[in-house]
Design an enzyme around this catalytic site. Structure first.
Site, PDB file in Angstrom:
ATOM      1  N   CYS A   1      57.007   3.054  46.310  1.00  0.00           N
ATOM      2  CA  CYS A   1      57.191   4.390  46.881  1.00  0.00           C
ATOM      3  C   CYS A   1      57.520   5.427  45.815  1.00  0.00           C
ATOM      4  O   CYS A   1      57.870   6.558  46.131  1.00  0.00           O
ATOM      5  CB  CYS A   1      58.271   4.384  47.956  1.00  0.00           C
ATOM      6  SG  CYS A   1      59.882   3.840  47.360  1.00  0.00           S
TER       7      CYS A   1
ATOM      8  N   ARG B   1      63.407  10.313  52.610  1.00  0.00           N
ATOM      9  CA  ARG B   1      64.663  10.532  51.887  1.00  0.00           C
ATOM     10  C   ARG B   1      65.636  11.286  52.795  1.00  0.00           C
ATOM     11  O   ARG B   1      65.486  12.487  52.999  1.00  0.00           O
ATOM     12  CB  ARG B   1      64.408  11.334  50.613  1.00  0.00           C
ATOM     13  CG  ARG B   1      63.347  10.757  49.692  1.00  0.00           C
ATOM     14  CD  ARG B   1      63.021  11.770  48.603  1.00  0.00           C
ATOM     15  NE  ARG B   1      61.983  11.334  47.700  1.00  0.00           N
ATOM     16  CZ  ARG B   1      60.669  11.551  47.882  1.00  0.00           C
ATOM     17  NH1 ARG B   1      60.256  12.175  48.986  1.00  0.00           N
ATOM     18  NH2 ARG B   1      59.788  11.154  46.997  1.00  0.00           N
TER      19      ARG B   1
ATOM     20  N   GLY C   1      60.897   1.120  43.857  1.00  0.00           N
ATOM     21  CA  GLY C   1      61.132   2.516  43.492  1.00  0.00           C
ATOM     22  C   GLY C   1      60.814   2.661  42.015  1.00  0.00           C
ATOM     23  O   GLY C   1      61.698   2.584  41.157  1.00  0.00           O
ATOM     24  N   THR C   2      59.534   2.859  41.702  1.00  0.00           N
ATOM     25  CA  THR C   2      59.100   2.764  40.305  1.00  0.00           C
ATOM     26  C   THR C   2      59.598   3.922  39.444  1.00  0.00           C
ATOM     27  O   THR C   2      59.576   3.816  38.214  1.00  0.00           O
ATOM     28  CB  THR C   2      57.566   2.666  40.223  1.00  0.00           C
ATOM     29  OG1 THR C   2      56.982   3.698  41.029  1.00  0.00           O
ATOM     30  CG2 THR C   2      57.102   1.305  40.728  1.00  0.00           C
ATOM     31  N   ASN C   3      60.025   5.030  40.051  1.00  0.00           N
ATOM     32  CA  ASN C   3      60.611   6.105  39.237  1.00  0.00           C
ATOM     33  C   ASN C   3      61.871   5.582  38.531  1.00  0.00           C
ATOM     34  O   ASN C   3      62.012   5.652  37.309  1.00  0.00           O
ATOM     35  CB  ASN C   3      60.980   7.316  40.102  1.00  0.00           C
ATOM     36  CG  ASN C   3      59.780   7.932  40.780  1.00  0.00           C
ATOM     37  OD1 ASN C   3      58.651   7.681  40.406  1.00  0.00           O
ATOM     38  ND2 ASN C   3      60.028   8.744  41.786  1.00  0.00           N
TER      39      ASN C   3
ATOM     40  N   HIS D   1      29.949  26.015  26.888  1.00  0.00           N
ATOM     41  CA  HIS D   1      31.122  25.152  26.716  1.00  0.00           C
ATOM     42  C   HIS D   1      32.167  25.424  27.789  1.00  0.00           C
ATOM     43  O   HIS D   1      32.722  24.510  28.398  1.00  0.00           O
ATOM     44  CB  HIS D   1      31.719  25.366  25.317  1.00  0.00           C
ATOM     45  CG  HIS D   1      33.006  24.641  25.091  1.00  0.00           C
ATOM     46  ND1 HIS D   1      34.236  25.219  25.319  1.00  0.00           N
ATOM     47  CD2 HIS D   1      33.253  23.368  24.694  1.00  0.00           C
ATOM     48  CE1 HIS D   1      35.179  24.337  25.053  1.00  0.00           C
ATOM     49  NE2 HIS D   1      34.609  23.215  24.668  1.00  0.00           N
TER      50      HIS D   1
ATOM     51  N   ARG E   1      65.177   5.602  53.944  1.00  0.00           N
ATOM     52  CA  ARG E   1      66.137   5.201  52.927  1.00  0.00           C
ATOM     53  C   ARG E   1      67.505   5.802  53.238  1.00  0.00           C
ATOM     54  O   ARG E   1      67.619   7.005  53.483  1.00  0.00           O
ATOM     55  CB  ARG E   1      65.669   5.682  51.542  1.00  0.00           C
ATOM     56  CG  ARG E   1      66.579   5.236  50.400  1.00  0.00           C
ATOM     57  CD  ARG E   1      66.046   5.710  49.061  1.00  0.00           C
ATOM     58  NE  ARG E   1      66.184   7.147  48.895  1.00  0.00           N
ATOM     59  CZ  ARG E   1      65.682   7.830  47.855  1.00  0.00           C
ATOM     60  NH1 ARG E   1      65.001   7.198  46.920  1.00  0.00           N
ATOM     61  NH2 ARG E   1      65.851   9.134  47.767  1.00  0.00           N
TER      62      ARG E   1
END
Length: 717
Positions: free
Chosen positions: A676, A407, A611-613, A277, A463
């Site tokens: 991003c 950044r 900027g999906t955060n 296992h 940015r």
């Protein structure tokens, strides 16, 4: 346990067993397994009912588990273990350490030596099954009174290295196509090929110094150093406490240990073989594992571990090498050992000598071929998030086609730059602020020049300043006093300014384009640094593609004002330098309003980057920094299937992304669109981005290969 006698009616026994299997779907270990492997709880399970044969009727009986290829390395060789006079559970549970099948590794105790006719028969079956299913098979067999019975076959669990090598080899053997090979490899498995291994010289020195404690079976390849945990519960606690890496040490593992195994970097067991296992789960999870180490002795009452003559307590450091040595053994070593890059990383970034050696390895050759196929079939471009030239160079080596997020605020924390940033923030007027910005200009220019040079003509999306200003300031009395001394002002004045900039909810406050709107001179300084750096690099005959990205835009007028600042500065710099270059101005879509009014914003924006955060935060009204306790409870209750900060919430956030893309391209048909946020390196999110018609995803350098493979798989679906 139940207080009831065991039923004597065979049908009652059978239905009791069937009910137990169905009931096992909701036991704690099954729930933990589903959580770790993103399996929906409503799928349910199934039951097979079949007659038994017995491997424990005497000396002419046996049982075993085998793989048609090596599940750790992917090598094309028959591989397995067996036990005489035993049942299958004895092999996989790790209660007894089994024997090897072939004479080469098992000697006179091997199945081949003791039962040569049955071994030849078994070997013929495994070759037939490997070719028929066109995938590495996990076989179980029983010998009952001299007769071989094949019990089951299924696709075998394997390490990332083995998955890639088997897929690539099967293409060469004509068993599968390259498209099928891409579908066979889970993108997350690539992480295993990028993990470090022990430095050879450091390991030799450690062995000479007596640090080699014991050997076992190399059940999960790689190098791991961590603090000892003797129970899965302790492993979870220690990992959560932030005390560094954990190595789980057990006599043998069971399915109940799965959470502790997931929390650990390595697993060491006293019993069990390569098909136990511990070994199977470790390979599936990509954990380093040494199994069947007989020298391990655990005293759970005392909370101590003895390996040979040395005693350890929980929290002490040990190291595991789960990659086979020349004697085909895994190794357990005392203390911490120095690691070095994996062959893939060495081939990409190592010295001339290291690269020459690494390029010849099976690991790199299989990885390189798979990545070539991925690039051939994917439609999405893969960019990277990078703030420094070395990160950019690293990402390009991994196959990045541009920088989707640089950044600029990360550059402000190096050396004495933070002092000038603080002077800029604490300035009483525009003149003082400009003086501080003039000091920061050459520093930013040098940073951008280094990144442009490293990217050599690939697009670089920079940015402008995004975080709230208070993040750059000290908040304790000592830090405020030190800053006041540097600036030659009173501590009270600094404290007053810090208090003035305090915001109840800074992530929804004075940041992003709002800073640039209030203080346009900040945007102007950064734009000047970008354009002067770009021209400097262009004069060295290196192409540059700067893309300036304005963050946190919610209304098109915000972008209009900031874009004007950027373009005005560009014209000034071009006039001063006597040359021009191409550039673009776009925005980060990270607020729901921006997605809803993307058609208006696209009047000014030449590109969108989601900027999906922050888009997830603002859509859910939930801070990702505080989501931990809520997340675990919501997933437990089945409210969320997955962490929306890890995988894009297609039903909610995804709709905003799709709407933003559609509206933006309605205004500007040639609008370039990417993401991003950290979702850019998540395979499920990459698949969503492919379906939504994005041009690229951007992720951290070490996730670039994962995104490349995920993009190819998305295209093939």
């Amino acid at each position: 346990a139940t207080g009831e006698t065991f039923p004597q009616d065979p049908m009652e026994q059978l239905w009791g067993a069937i009910g137990a299997v169905f009931g096992s779907w909701n036991n704690p270990r099954a729930v933990a397994y589903r959580e770790l492997n993103n399996i929906p709880p409503d799928w349910g399970t199934a039951v097979n009912v079949q007659t038994m044969v017995f491997g424990n009727l005497g000396g002419d009986c046996a049982t075993g588990v085998a793989f048609t290829r090596d599940p750790a390395t992917g090598e094309k060789k028959f591989f397995g273990e067996w036990l005489p006079n035993a049942q299958g559970e004895d092999v996989v549970a790790g209660i007894r350490t089994p024997r090897r099948l072939d004479r080469k590794t098992g000697g006179d105790e091997s199945l081949q030596a003791l039962y040569p006719k049955l071994y030849r028969q078994l070997d013929g079956y495994q070759k037939q099954l490997d070719k028929h299913y066109r995938n590495m098979q996990d076989l179980e067999f029983t010998i009952e009174q001299g007769t071989l019975y094949m019990l089951q076959t299924r696709d075998g669990k394997r390490t990332g290295l083995a998955a890639i090598r088997i897929a690539v080899d099967m293409v060469s053997e004509g068993l599968i196509t390259e498209k099928e090979a891409l579908k066979r490899v889970d993108p997350e498995m690539l992480k295993q090929l990028l993990r470090p291994i022990f430095d050879a010289e450091s390991k030799k020195e450690a062995i000479r110094g007596g640090q080699l404690l014991a050997t076992g079976l190399p059940a999960g390849p790689g190098a791991a150093t961590g603090r000892i945990a003797l129970t899965p519960e302790r492993a979870e606690e220690m990992a959560k406490d932030g005390g560094g890496s954990v190595v789980l040490v057990r006599a043998e593992t069971s399915p109940e240990d799965i959470r502790g195994m997931a929390a650990s970097v390595g697993i060491l067991t006293a019993r069990g073989g390569m098909t136990s296992h511990a070994a199977l789960v470790a390979r599936q999870m990509g954990k380093v594992c040494v199994a069947g180490c007989a020298a391990v002795d655990i005293d759970e009452k005392k909370g101590t571990l003895s390996i040979g003559s040395k005693e350890f307590a929980e929290g002490d450091f040990i190291s595991l090498d789960g990659s086979p040595n020349p004697k085909n053994k895994g190794e357990v070593l005392d203390g911490k050992l120095q690691t070095r890059p994996s062959p893939v990383v060495a081939a990409l970034f190592g010295s001339v000598k290291e690269r020459k050696e690494a390029l010849r390895t099976q690991e790199y050759r299989a990885y390189h071929r798979l990545m070539q196929w991925a690039d051939k079939h994917r439609k999405l471009q893969v960019w990277t998030n990078a703030d420094q030239p070395d990160q950019a160079t690293q990402a390009v080596a991994f196959g990045a086609q541009g920088i989707g997020l640089c950044r600029t605020e990360h550059m402000f924390f190096e050396g004495d730059r933070i002092d000038w940033v603080r002077r800029m923030i604490l300035a009483d007027d525009t003149e003082q602020r400009q003086e501080a910005l003039d000091h920061l200009l050459p520093m930013q220019r040098a940073d951008f020049a280094g990144i442009f040079a490293a990217m050599r003509g690939r697009p670089v999306t920079i940015r402008t300043l995004d975080p709230p200003l208070h993040e750059f300031l000290p908040h304790d009395a000592e830090g405020i006093r030190d800053l006041a001394e540097q600036m030659g002002v009173g501590a009270d004045k600094v404290a007053e300014k810090v208090e003035e900039l305090h915001e109840a909810n800074p992530m929804l406050g004075h940041r992003g384009c709002r800073l640039g709107t209030t203080f346009p001179e900040i945007t102007a300084m950064q734009a000047r640094a970008i354009f002067e750096a770009a021209i400097e690099v262009q004069r060295k005959k290196i192409k540059v593609k700067p893309e300036i990205m304005i963050p946190l835009v919610g209304h098109w007028h915000e972008l209009e004002g900031q874009a004007k600042v950027v373009r005005d500065v560009a014209e000034k710099v071009f006039a001063e330098q006597g040359t021009r270059l191409e550039y673009s101005v776009g925005t980060m879509i990270e607020l729901p309003r921006a997605a809803l009014t993307a058609d208006e914003i696209a009047r000014e924006a030449q590109f969108f980057s989601f900027g999906t955060n922050d888009l997830t935060q603002t859509t859910y009204g939930l801070s990702r920094d505080d989501v931990g306790p809520i997340l675990s409870e919501y997933q437990e209750r089945g409210i969320w299937d997955s962490d929306p900060f890890q995988t894009i919430d297609a039903a909610g956030v995804g709709k905003l992304v799709a709407m933003g893309v559609e509206l933006g391209r309605r205004t500007r048909p040639d609008l370039k669109v990417g993401i991003c946020g950290e979702h850019g390196g998540d395979p499920a999110s990459v698949e969503f981005c492919h379906g939504a018609g994005l041009n690229y995803v951007s992720c951290s350098p070490f996730r670039v290969p994962i995104a490349r493979l995920a993009a190819a798989r998305a295209a093939l679906r």
